[in-house]
Design a protein around this motif. Structure first.
Motif, PDB file in Angstrom:
ATOM      1  N   ASP A 160      -3.152  -0.465  14.786  1.00 36.68           N
ATOM      2  CA  ASP A 160      -3.652  -1.611  15.407  1.00 36.68           C
ATOM      3  C   ASP A 160      -4.908  -1.185  15.819  1.00 36.68           C
ATOM      4  OD1 ASP A 160      -1.570  -3.361  14.613  1.00 36.68           O
ATOM      5  OD2 ASP A 160      -0.875  -3.464  16.454  1.00 36.68           O
ATOM      6  N   LYS A 161      -5.087  -0.037  16.624  1.00 38.34           N
ATOM      7  CA  LYS A 161      -6.022   0.132  17.214  1.00 38.34           C
ATOM      8  C   LYS A 161      -7.166   1.245  16.805  1.00 38.34           C
ATOM      9  CE  LYS A 161      -4.121  -0.822  21.642  1.00 38.34           C
ATOM     10  NZ  LYS A 161      -3.286  -0.451  22.643  1.00 38.34           N
ATOM     11  N   ARG A 162      -6.368   1.885  15.624  1.00 43.02           N
ATOM     12  CA  ARG A 162      -7.334   2.872  15.053  1.00 43.02           C
ATOM     13  C   ARG A 162      -8.446   2.128  14.003  1.00 43.02           C
ATOM     14  NH1 ARG A 162      -3.917   8.087  13.786  1.00 43.02           N
ATOM     15  NH2 ARG A 162      -5.998   8.796  13.010  1.00 43.02           N
ATOM     16  N   LYS A 163      -9.391   2.541  13.722  1.00 45.73           N
ATOM     17  CA  LYS A 163     -10.610   1.954  12.898  1.00 45.73           C
ATOM     18  C   LYS A 163     -10.413   2.796  11.455  1.00 45.73           C
ATOM     19  CE  LYS A 163     -13.195  -0.330  16.381  1.00 45.73           C
ATOM     20  NZ  LYS A 163     -12.659  -1.591  16.399  1.00 45.73           N
ATOM     21  N   ASP A 164     -10.175   4.043  11.748  1.00 45.34           N
ATOM     22  CA  ASP A 164     -10.432   4.924  10.316  1.00 45.34           C
ATOM     23  C   ASP A 164      -9.130   4.841   9.480  1.00 45.34           C
ATOM     24  OD1 ASP A 164      -8.539   6.321  12.077  1.00 45.34           O
ATOM     25  OD2 ASP A 164      -9.179   8.303  11.464  1.00 45.34           O
ATOM     26  N   CYS A 165      -8.156   3.621   9.835  1.00 41.04           N
ATOM     27  CA  CYS A 165      -7.122   3.620   8.755  1.00 41.04           C
ATOM     28  C   CYS A 165      -7.016   2.672   7.552  1.00 41.04           C
ATOM     29  CB  CYS A 165      -5.854   3.181   9.715  1.00 41.04           C
ATOM     30  SG  CYS A 165      -5.359   4.471  10.995  1.00 41.04           S
ATOM     31  N   LYS A 166      -6.860   3.066   6.581  1.00 38.10           N
ATOM     32  CA  LYS A 166      -7.121   2.400   5.227  1.00 38.10           C
ATOM     33  C   LYS A 166      -5.457   1.921   4.546  1.00 38.10           C
ATOM     34  CE  LYS A 166     -11.919   3.112   4.257  1.00 38.10           C
ATOM     35  NZ  LYS A 166     -12.397   4.054   5.267  1.00 38.10           N
ATOM     36  N   LEU A 167      -5.674   0.964   4.079  1.00 39.01           N
ATOM     37  CA  LEU A 167      -4.043   0.580   3.398  1.00 39.01           C
ATOM     38  C   LEU A 167      -4.117   1.334   2.084  1.00 39.01           C
ATOM     39  CD1 LEU A 167      -1.449  -0.855   3.165  1.00 39.01           C
ATOM     40  CD2 LEU A 167      -2.554  -2.816   2.201  1.00 39.01           C
ATOM     41  N   ILE A 168      -3.043   1.981   1.749  1.00 35.24           N
ATOM     42  CA  ILE A 168      -2.810   2.720   0.413  1.00 35.24           C
ATOM     43  C   ILE A 168      -2.335   1.840  -0.484  1.00 35.24           C
ATOM     44  CG2 ILE A 168      -1.991   4.682  -0.687  1.00 35.24           C
ATOM     45  CD1 ILE A 168      -4.148   5.415   1.069  1.00 35.24           C
ATOM     46  N   GLU A 169      -2.783   1.496  -1.635  1.00 39.14           N
ATOM     47  CA  GLU A 169      -2.356   0.411  -2.748  1.00 39.14           C
ATOM     48  C   GLU A 169      -2.038   1.058  -3.969  1.00 39.14           C
ATOM     49  OE1 GLU A 169      -4.696  -2.784  -3.154  1.00 39.14           O
ATOM     50  OE2 GLU A 169      -5.104  -3.102  -0.799  1.00 39.14           O
TER      51      GLU A 169
ATOM     52  N   ALA B 243      10.427  -3.587  -2.551  1.00 36.26           N
ATOM     53  CA  ALA B 243      10.283  -4.367  -1.319  1.00 36.26           C
ATOM     54  C   ALA B 243      10.610  -3.581  -0.124  1.00 36.26           C
ATOM     55  CB  ALA B 243      11.072  -5.407  -1.346  1.00 36.26           C
ATOM     56  N   ALA B 244      11.337  -2.544  -0.351  1.00 33.69           N
ATOM     57  CA  ALA B 244      12.147  -1.840   0.798  1.00 33.69           C
ATOM     58  C   ALA B 244      10.786  -0.746   1.367  1.00 33.69           C
ATOM     59  CB  ALA B 244      13.056  -0.967   0.254  1.00 33.69           C
ATOM     60  N   GLN B 245      10.075  -0.479   0.746  1.00 30.90           N
ATOM     61  CA  GLN B 245       8.865   0.336   1.087  1.00 30.90           C
ATOM     62  C   GLN B 245       7.880  -0.374   2.163  1.00 30.90           C
ATOM     63  OE1 GLN B 245       6.646   2.254  -1.980  1.00 30.90           O
ATOM     64  NE2 GLN B 245       8.131   4.058  -1.762  1.00 30.90           N
ATOM     65  N   ASP B 246       7.493   0.404   3.334  1.00 29.67           N
ATOM     66  CA  ASP B 246       6.704  -0.107   4.135  1.00 29.67           C
ATOM     67  C   ASP B 246       5.192  -0.126   3.612  1.00 29.67           C
ATOM     68  OD1 ASP B 246       8.583  -1.062   5.977  1.00 29.67           O
ATOM     69  OD2 ASP B 246       8.490   0.945   6.964  1.00 29.67           O
ATOM     70  N   ARG B 247       4.278  -0.712   4.308  1.00 23.63           N
ATOM     71  CA  ARG B 247       2.769  -0.466   4.065  1.00 23.63           C
ATOM     72  C   ARG B 247       2.574   0.906   4.398  1.00 23.63           C
ATOM     73  NH1 ARG B 247      -0.951  -5.410   4.149  1.00 23.63           N
ATOM     74  NH2 ARG B 247       0.241  -6.703   3.024  1.00 23.63           N
ATOM     75  N   ILE B 248       1.660   1.595   3.449  1.00 25.03           N
ATOM     76  CA  ILE B 248       1.402   3.027   3.980  1.00 25.03           C
ATOM     77  C   ILE B 248      -0.081   3.300   4.078  1.00 25.03           C
ATOM     78  CG2 ILE B 248       1.257   5.356   3.166  1.00 25.03           C
ATOM     79  CD1 ILE B 248       3.782   4.849   1.649  1.00 25.03           C
ATOM     80  N   TYR B 249      -0.683   3.678   5.388  1.00 20.86           N
ATOM     81  CA  TYR B 249      -1.895   3.735   5.917  1.00 20.86           C
ATOM     82  C   TYR B 249      -2.358   5.212   5.722  1.00 20.86           C
ATOM     83  CZ  TYR B 249      -1.157  -0.982   7.329  1.00 20.86           C
ATOM     84  OH  TYR B 249      -0.870  -2.194   7.432  1.00 20.86           O
ATOM     85  N   ARG B 250      -3.651   5.323   5.390  1.00 21.95           N
ATOM     86  CA  ARG B 250      -4.269   6.552   5.567  1.00 21.95           C
ATOM     87  C   ARG B 250      -5.044   6.742   6.787  1.00 21.95           C
ATOM     88  NH1 ARG B 250      -7.921  10.388   1.500  1.00 21.95           N
ATOM     89  NH2 ARG B 250      -8.053  12.197   2.760  1.00 21.95           N
ATOM     90  N   CYS B 251      -5.017   7.390   7.746  1.00 19.29           N
ATOM     91  CA  CYS B 251      -5.887   7.513   8.750  1.00 19.29           C
ATOM     92  C   CYS B 251      -6.302   8.983   8.866  1.00 19.29           C
ATOM     93  CB  CYS B 251      -5.092   7.209   9.975  1.00 19.29           C
ATOM     94  SG  CYS B 251      -4.257   5.668  10.110  1.00 19.29           S
ATOM     95  N   GLY B 252      -7.612   8.954   8.460  1.00 17.33           N
ATOM     96  CA  GLY B 252      -8.187  10.380   8.227  1.00 17.33           C
ATOM     97  C   GLY B 252      -7.342  11.145   7.308  1.00 17.33           C
ATOM     98  N   ASN B 253      -6.791  12.465   7.638  1.00 20.66           N
ATOM     99  CA  ASN B 253      -6.119  13.150   6.910  1.00 20.66           C
ATOM    100  C   ASN B 253      -4.326  12.884   7.102  1.00 20.66           C
ATOM    101  OD1 ASN B 253      -8.067  14.311   5.719  1.00 20.66           O
ATOM    102  ND2 ASN B 253      -8.125  16.218   7.297  1.00 20.66           N
ATOM    103  N   GLU B 254      -4.251  11.866   7.991  1.00 19.03           N
ATOM    104  CA  GLU B 254      -2.707  11.732   8.161  1.00 19.03           C
ATOM    105  C   GLU B 254      -2.339  10.544   7.546  1.00 19.03           C
ATOM    106  OE1 GLU B 254      -0.202  10.525  12.198  1.00 19.03           O
ATOM    107  OE2 GLU B 254      -2.166  10.761  12.264  1.00 19.03           O
ATOM    108  N   TYR B 255      -1.054  10.401   7.064  1.00 20.45           N
ATOM    109  CA  TYR B 255      -0.624   9.078   6.479  1.00 20.45           C
ATOM    110  C   TYR B 255       0.716   8.579   7.238  1.00 20.45           C
ATOM    111  CZ  TYR B 255      -2.996  10.694   2.088  1.00 20.45           C
ATOM    112  OH  TYR B 255      -3.702  10.872   1.290  1.00 20.45           O
ATOM    113  N   THR B 256       0.766   7.431   7.411  1.00 19.38           N
ATOM    114  CA  THR B 256       1.821   6.789   8.400  1.00 19.38           C
ATOM    115  C   THR B 256       1.983   5.346   7.917  1.00 19.38           C
ATOM    116  OG1 THR B 256       2.155   6.015  10.695  1.00 19.38           O
ATOM    117  CG2 THR B 256      -0.217   5.621   9.926  1.00 19.38           C
ATOM    118  N   ASN B 257       3.198   4.858   8.016  1.00 19.87           N
ATOM    119  CA  ASN B 257       3.700   3.604   7.792  1.00 19.87           C
ATOM    120  C   ASN B 257       4.126   3.026   8.965  1.00 19.87           C
ATOM    121  OD1 ASN B 257       6.000   5.062   8.528  1.00 19.87           O
ATOM    122  ND2 ASN B 257       7.170   4.445   7.058  1.00 19.87           N
ATOM    123  N   GLY B 258       3.476   3.290  10.451  1.00 24.36           N
ATOM    124  CA  GLY B 258       3.479   2.800  11.463  1.00 24.36           C
ATOM    125  C   GLY B 258       2.580   1.999  11.957  1.00 24.36           C
ATOM    126  N   LYS B 259       2.602   1.516  13.301  1.00 30.40           N
ATOM    127  CA  LYS B 259       1.351   0.449  13.509  1.00 30.40           C
ATOM    128  C   LYS B 259       0.053   1.353  13.683  1.00 30.40           C
ATOM    129  CE  LYS B 259       4.303  -2.839  15.919  1.00 30.40           C
ATOM    130  NZ  LYS B 259       4.208  -3.890  16.577  1.00 30.40           N
TER     131      LYS B 259
END
Length: 175
Positions: A43-52, A25-41
């Protein structure tokens, strides 16, 4: 007397379950935006996908001793990837010279092969007017498609030849 023991066992089981679920529960959602991984916002990037389905481990790249200063992140630096090879010390052992000679010979063979393929492609292309076959006489779209593919193949092969020549020039400079 049995009731307080059952209540204590229930509380202990509840606490154990809560502790086991806490790291997940402590981990934030992680997104992959191109070659970059982030747990930040994102909202405006279209190439970001949620890592599950698992954690992401980021391993920083190796930095040569001369490049000890950290690079600024978010980069599109034009110098990344080009200059680091020339800063490395050159190995002039006989084994390395033999490898370089072998690599140069392979590149020269590849260049010769690519140039002969280019000549063949240009002969077939015939300045944009290749000979039509029977199917293409009945359907001009097939002809136009084939001419377009031939032009693309010529352009790709030219690009390959330029790349091989750049590599050979690099060997000429290094010698």
């Amino acid at each position: 007397m049995k009731q307080p023991i059952a209540y204590a066992c229930f509380l202990a089981a509840l606490v154990c379950a809560a502790m086991a679920a806490a790291p997940a529960a402590a981990q934030d959602r992680i997104y992959r935006c191109g070659n970059e991984y982030t747990n930040g916002k994102v909202d405006k990037r279209k190439d970001c996908k949620l890592i599950e389905g698992g954690n992401v481990t980021v391993i920083s790249g190796y930095r040569a001793p001369g490049n000890a200063a950290p690079r600024a992140s978010g980069g599109g630096s034009s110098s990344s990837g080009g200059g680091s090879a020339s800063a490395a010390p050159r190995n002039d052992s006989p084994t390395q010279r033999a490898r370089d000679a072998d690599a140069r010979a392979i590149l020269e063979n590849e260049l010769q092969r690519a140039e002969s393929v280019q000549a063949q492609l240009e002969r077939e292309y015939n300045n944009g007017q290749p000979e039509k076959n029977a199917i293409e006489m009945r359907n001009p779209a097939f002809y136009n498609d084939r001419v377009s593919k031939m032009k693309d193949a010529i352009d790709r092969n030219k690009s390959d030849i330029e790349g091989i020549r750049r590599e050979l020039a690099r060997f000429q400079k290094g010698s």
